[in-house]
Every structure is written in C-alpha cells, then in structure tokens.
Motif scaffolding. Structure first.
Motif: not given
Length: 465
Positions: A373-380, A324-329, A339-343
């Motif tokens: 934010t969508r930019s935050g999802v793929f930050e780094g 639900s967080r991609l553009d387009p969803p 999915n993505t990971i945050f560590t």
C-alpha cells in the motif's frame, strides 16, 4: 582462503572525461535540488561497485587494450555523460544555502583513473574467500571538500592477458543503485553503437518536482538536520562541523574482514520455501515467500548464528525502490534516489534454534507487505533515521544492490561481466544481492565478515542449501 596478498596497481593515467562540447546542452548549466529521498542518505558512505570483464588472448594484451578498448570506453563514456550531465557535476553547499544541491557547469567532467595490475584476475573475480582490502586499490575515490563533492568517480584497471575491471564509486546523496546501474547500461549501450542516441528505457528523467513529500513534515530538511545534529544530540560547534560535504575515508572494519560470494539456486529456493511451509509459524498467517524474502531471511539467520554469542541486538532490513509505488508513479528512469528503508531490531537469541529461519521469514515478510500500500511505503517516515543515531553495539544486516538491477547486463562489447562486486559492503555491515550471473534465475549474495565468522557462516549456509 588464499594467502593474503596486497593488490598492487600501477596508475597509468588520471584524467577527466567531459561530455562532448558540440551539442548545445553540454554548454548549459544544470542544477538539481535534493529531495527528501536524497537527504535521507546524506552521510552514508559512497557506494562502490566493481565489474570484472574477461577477455580472450587476442584482446587482453596491453597493446590491444590501450589502442582499441580503452579509447572506445573513453569515447562512449563521454557520450553517456551527455545524457547524464549531473554526473559530471558536483554536490555543492554554499554557506548561504540551507541544503546542498547538484550543479553541473560547462567543462565539468568525471574523474577517470586508468591502471594496470598483475594481481590474480581469476581469484579476485571468483566466489572464494579473500581479504576484503584486496579489492580497494581497484576502486576510485570521490573528491570532496567542505562545500563541494564529486558525484561519480571511475577506474579502469587492466589485468594483462586476462581482462579488465571497471570500478565505479557513486555518492549516495545524489543517486541510488538503480540510477547507477542505468548509467552503466547506458555507457555499455553507447559503447556498442555508432550514434549517441539512447533508447527510452535508458534515458534518464530529471524532473525533481515529481517527488512529492507525502507527510507534510518537510522531510528533506528534517533528514538533513537529523544528520547534522545526530538527531538532536549535537552541540552548536558539532553542528557547524557536521555541515560539510567532506567524505570520510575511514575504512571501518574492512582491514579485519574477508569477503566471499554465495549462490542460491532455483532448486534451493524450493527447499527453503518447503521448509517454511512445514514450520508451525507459517500456519498463523499468509507469508510473502518471494526469492528476496527467503534470501534475506536465510542469510540473516546464518549470519546471526555465525556469531555464536546470543546476548545481543540485531538490526536487519532492506531498501525498497519506490518509483512504481508513489502517487503518481515515478518513471523507472528517474535520476536520483527514489527509495525507502525498512528495518527491524530483534534479539539474536530468538534465531538460534531450528525455528530461527521461519521467524526471520515472518519478520522480513511483514516488512515487505508494507510495500503493498502507498501508505505503508512511508509509514513512520519521520523516524526512519532514528535507529542510526540511537542504537548501541549491534549487529547490522542490511541489503545493498538488488536481484532486479540486472547488473550482469552491462556488456560493453566484449561480453557480460564475469563478476560484479559491491566493494563498499565491507564498511557498513551490508550484504549484497544480485541476479545469478549464469542466468539461472538464482540470487548471488556477497558478504564481508571476520574470518572465523565467515567460516562458520559458510558451514551453516551450505548445511541447508
């Protein structure tokens, strides 16, 4: 803890379940390319889930199980594969292909093992502390070679006069937890129906073109090459050796671990939330105090303290669904990884005092906020894998599963599961999360730790719950 005992199983049948031959689409070859969300998980060990089902006295006899339940499970599995053809196929990596891909060809099928055991069903499906290795004989293994690997393997094990369990092993390069859970629900749904149609919410969406690389870095090949080169440190012979689909059978720390499950109830979340709000750190900024944040922060703090020695680094984090967080969803029924990971790497010493929990909440809250934010999802995104290759000895605390998967909703017609385990957490330092099986809106957490750490963890956990 119960006295250690090895779970002995008797293999009754090893077969391959194929989609029905009649519908035209089962005779059609299907190929799916891997996206960057798939190659990210290239060398991650398969995910192993175990679903326990309790039966009554009349349905749990071997005679009834083998004549009524097992045939129904096999038939509905075949019907479900008709909707999930890639699961019946394999990951393939020909020498002339830059990256692996998923390929289903007619006559492909899923490996199914049927077994029987006299092990203690009630104990293995309880929350109690038991040897981690006791669940391993209930899990099937994926078949793999240099250029081919199965995507899914299943094992159905009968506990005579008690119940049965279904073990499902899934290749993480091909599918994520949400896809695996949807498949189980599809199988269960068709086991309860007289037709082969699935409702829209269980019908998989296969179009890989909807997954767009937002960075322009060709992340699919970047991640794959990072795995092959150990992020640039491998020599050419090592790269050649790493270019394989062969799955490691290393059990890691599992032989030295015990496992247990802990429940956090709605009233516990209220206490944990109040505890955070009373701390000084909560005054600095607005925190995200969801059940997930509180659970991960509280469990991570107890795990860190359970090791006592504080001169060490800790990596903790989680995987977030991105549909639900991609553009387009992306449709919620998308088949594959999305999915993505945050560590975050932190110092254990910072979490040892009474403010450790509040600090952990802030760390997890900050990571969760990036999902807003969508930019935050793929930050780094380029550096997402880097910690795996460059960290030394470290305590890993990551999350497998999700309280949003509804794993206890997989009812094949004989009742909901009485217990769901993620067996593979004993190989990777993860904790498992699922919704509470009693429907109380709580969260159950599974862990695999060394025995003395588990005893300390249990004491710490229960102290504030």
């Amino acid at each position: 803890m119960a006295e250690a005992a090895s779970t002995q199983v008797k293999i009754l049948e090893s077969t391959r379940i194929k989609p029905p031959p009649d519908p035209p689409n089962s005779a059609t070859e299907v190929s799916l390319q891997l996206t960057f969300a798939d190659t990210f998980w290239f060398k991650i060990a398969p995910v192993e889930r175990l679903f326990f089902y309790q039966l009554d006295n009349s349905t749990s006899t071997p005679a009834y199980f083998n004549s009524e339940i097992l045939p129904k499970l096999k038939h509905s599995l075949s019907l479900s594969l008709l909707h999930h053809l890639p699961l019946a196929g394999n990951l393939k990596w020909p020498s002339d292909s830059p990256k692996p891909f998923i390929l289903y060809t007619p006559n492909d099928g899923v490996s199914l093992t049927v077994a029987e055991t006299n092990a203690d069903f009630d104990r293995l499906s309880s929350n109690g502390i038991d040897e981690a290795l006791e669940l391993h004989p209930l899990m099937p293994q994926l078949i793999s070679s240099y250029d081919s690997a199965s995507i899914l393997a299943l094992q159905i094990t009968l506990f005579p006069n008690k119940g049965f369990c279904i073990g499902i092993t899934a290749h993480h390069t091909a599918l994520d937890g949400k896809t695996t859970t949807m498949f189980m629900k599809s199988w269960a749904y068709l086991c309860n129906q007289e037709n082969s149609a699935l409702p829209i919410e269980l019908t998989p969406f296969f179009d890989r073109n909807i997954i767009k690389d937002p960075t322009g870095f060709d992340l699919d090949m970047l991640y794959l090459n990072q795995w092959l080169t150990n992020d640039g440190s491998a020599s050419e012979p090592e790269i050649t050796k790493n270019k394989t689909l062969k799955i490691s059978t290393d059990e890691g720390e599992a032989p030295n671990l015990v496992r247990a499950t802990f429940d956090i109830r709605p009233e516990d979340f209220k206490k944990l939330r109040e505890r955070v709000l009373l701390s000084k750190s909560s005054e600095e900024e607005q925190l995200h105090l969801s059940k997930f944040v509180l659970t991960l922060a509280y469990v991570a703090t107890c795990m860190i303290k359970a090791r006592v020695e504080n001169n060490r680094d800790v990596l903790f984090g989680f995987t977030a669904d991105c549909r639900s967080r991609l553009d387009p969803p992306v449709p919620q029924t998308y088949f594959g990884n999305c999915n993505t990971i945050f560590t975050k790497i932190v110092k254990a010493a910072d979490f040892m005092d009474e403010n450790g929990f509040a600090l952990a909440v802030k760390q997890v809250s900050d990571m969760v906020k990036k999902l807003e934010t969508r930019s935050g999802v793929f930050e780094g995104a380029k550096e997402k894998l880097t910690p795996i290759f460059h960290i030394g000895p470290i305590q890993l605390i990551t999350v497998a599963g999700s309280p949003h998967f509804d794993v206890y909703g997989s009812d094949f017609g004989w009742g909901r599961p009485c217990k769901v385990e993620i067996v593979s957490i004993d190989k990777n330092g993860a904790i498992s999360m699922a919704e509470s099986r009693d429907g109380s809106r709580g969260i159950e957490v599974g862990l695999a730790l060394k025995k003395h750490e588990m005893e300390r963890f249990s004491s710490l956990f229960l102290k504030n719950i």
